[in-house]
Motif scaffolding. Sequence first.
Motif, PDB file in Angstrom:
ATOM      1  N   SER A 183       3.702  -2.967  -7.678  1.00 47.10           N
ATOM      2  CA  SER A 183       2.860  -3.835  -6.861  1.00 47.10           C
ATOM      3  C   SER A 183       3.111  -5.303  -7.164  1.00 47.10           C
ATOM      4  O   SER A 183       2.902  -6.171  -6.313  1.00 47.10           O
ATOM      5  N   THR A 216       1.710   4.643   3.960  1.00 46.20           N
ATOM      6  CA  THR A 216       2.519   4.353   2.774  1.00 46.20           C
ATOM      7  C   THR A 216       1.764   3.452   1.800  1.00 46.20           C
ATOM      8  O   THR A 216       1.949   3.561   0.575  1.00 46.20           O
ATOM      9  N   PHE A 217       0.899   2.577   2.304  1.00 47.92           N
ATOM     10  CA  PHE A 217       0.069   1.766   1.419  1.00 47.92           C
ATOM     11  C   PHE A 217      -0.887   2.659   0.628  1.00 47.92           C
ATOM     12  O   PHE A 217      -1.078   2.465  -0.585  1.00 47.92           O
ATOM     13  N   LEU A 256       2.487   2.050   8.014  1.00 43.23           N
ATOM     14  CA  LEU A 256       2.190   1.072   6.983  1.00 43.23           C
ATOM     15  C   LEU A 256       0.951   1.482   6.194  1.00 43.23           C
ATOM     16  O   LEU A 256       0.943   1.442   4.960  1.00 43.23           O
ATOM     17  N   PHE A 311       5.358   0.686   2.582  1.00 40.29           N
ATOM     18  CA  PHE A 311       4.648   0.017   1.501  1.00 40.29           C
ATOM     19  C   PHE A 311       4.699   0.818   0.203  1.00 40.29           C
ATOM     20  O   PHE A 311       4.341   0.307  -0.861  1.00 40.29           O
TER      21      PHE A 311
END
Length: 295
Positions: free
Chosen positions: A228, A107-108, A104, A45
């Motif tokens: 984003s 990385t987010f 996930l 992400f």
Amino acid sequence: MTEIFGIPIQAFLGQLMLGLVNGAFYAMLSLGLAVIFGLLDIVNFAHGALYMVGAFVSWILMDQWGVNYWLALVIVPLLVGALGVVIERTMLKRLYGLDPLYGLLLTFGLALILEGIFRDQYGVSGQSYPVPEALQGATNLGFMVLPNYRAWVVVASLVICLGTWFLIERTRLGAYLRAATENSKLVQAFGVNVPVMVMLTYGAGAALAALAGVLAAPIYQVQPLMGSNIIIVVFAVVVIGGMGSILGSVITGMMLGIIEGFTRVFYPEASSVVVFAIMAIVLMVRPAGLFGKEA
């Protein structure tokens, strides 16, 4: 004036060109995601944030150090690729073997941190990056006026995407990488340093995102939210093409960019959701994606 489906041909081809440019960025970013997921099994992400960092670093180098666009195309991917190596060595390597959800979430979180740092430093207003002098202006093709820089972006992205696909699918290095994802211990037994390969793979994915950021800087405003704003669409592209399918990501990215461009011509209200509608249909018909392998 010649028309296509009741629309002036110049407007029609202009939207087609816009779709190709957007598709070029979708293809490059989804390529990096597909490489990282296909070889490391990480849903990255932070990829959109690395794309934003690439654009910002190129702008900072130009604004404060006078580094031109062509040099930035070389320097910025190396710098952001090195950042990717640091991320992999210090954080991601601790998550290998665990549920992909952990990667996930990590990385987010990294994406939010990077976005917050640049938002705090530069605000949310965009910074302009000039088109390099050699690519300024446009070429009159008779039936349309083609901006030189946008044409360069489409050609460069196709060369990069196809070159990456060839490296991974048609070379010995790519064979080692693919084998390491299937049986890392066996590959290591043949003297291949698998941890270094994994580290460099993530760094290469980060470098691809940064390269897309440098290419995007003269077209879009360089601002903290640019990553984003695009990453959700890019994830949809990867899902439609097939998670981990490199060629599928490239073809699907270009195709969806063109479809999005045409949708703006015929039904502008649906242009922001057409990609997700296609994703829903594809998942119902073929859950593995158009080019993915069925489990």
